[in-house]
Write an enzyme that holds these catalytic residues in place. Sequence first.
Site, short mmCIF file in Angstrom:
data_model
loop_
_atom_site.label_atom_id
_atom_site.label_comp_id
_atom_site.label_asym_id
_atom_site.label_seq_id
_atom_site.Cartn_x
_atom_site.Cartn_y
_atom_site.Cartn_z
N CYS A 52 45.04 52.81 33.73
CA CYS A 52 45.14 53.91 34.69
C CYS A 52 45.91 55.09 34.11
O CYS A 52 45.58 56.25 34.37
CB CYS A 52 45.82 53.43 35.97
SG CYS A 52 44.97 52.07 36.79
N ARG A 129 38.00 51.09 40.02
CA ARG A 129 37.95 52.44 39.45
C ARG A 129 36.71 53.16 39.98
O ARG A 129 35.70 53.30 39.28
CB ARG A 129 37.93 52.36 37.92
CG ARG A 129 39.11 51.64 37.35
CD ARG A 129 39.11 51.61 35.83
NE ARG A 129 40.07 50.63 35.38
CZ ARG A 129 41.39 50.81 35.39
NH1 ARG A 129 41.90 51.96 35.81
NH2 ARG A 129 42.20 49.86 34.99
#
Length: 215
Positions: A52, A129
């Site tokens: 991330c 995601r």
Amino acid sequence: METQTQQPAMPQLNRPAPDFIAKTTHGEKSLADYKGKWLVLFAHPSDFTPVCTTEFSAFATRADQFKELNTELLGLSIDSIHAHIAWTRSIKQNFGVEIPFPIIADLNMKVANAYGMIQPGASDTAAVRATFVIDPEGVLRAMLYYPMTNGRSVDEILRLVKSLQTSDEHGVATPEAWQPGEAVIVPPPHTDADAEARKDQGYEYTDWYFCKKAL
């Protein structure tokens, strides 16, 4: 008899994007705040995770390129405002990258559920995601889902926004991996007569259904 938990309906392309009002690191934000602009809404599984961090750094370094396309960025994870603030400060301190866009704190998973970001096969408590491209009228135009283990290509998302805007402006389609300046695809004809005439219309003609042109 065991009852199954009903999953929220998934958002649909070319339909209004799910509305939201949420707390972010830049104050309260709503979908209506982005009226007249394109919006890239993207979820990440958790703050203080390495994949991330690479994605957020990439979005941050390309934020000006998105802005040139009248496109705003908005992140989201099921973490608190304080966690988001601590994480973005850590990214600035350790990687020299300042995160210029807001991040939704979605502790109640309201936005995540509305957008289908919770995939039980991956996690019941973290957003995958997921990336959503929303146009200036609030219509959902594209959705991308990636697994927890693999980062997205921010350059591809930037390219996708350019492609969508080009299609809207010129009424054309774009081929695989298209980049601005390259030839675009002319919509195929809908009658026999139009198909017969297509080869004489000045396009890069391959067959009646496959023609390109420069913009």
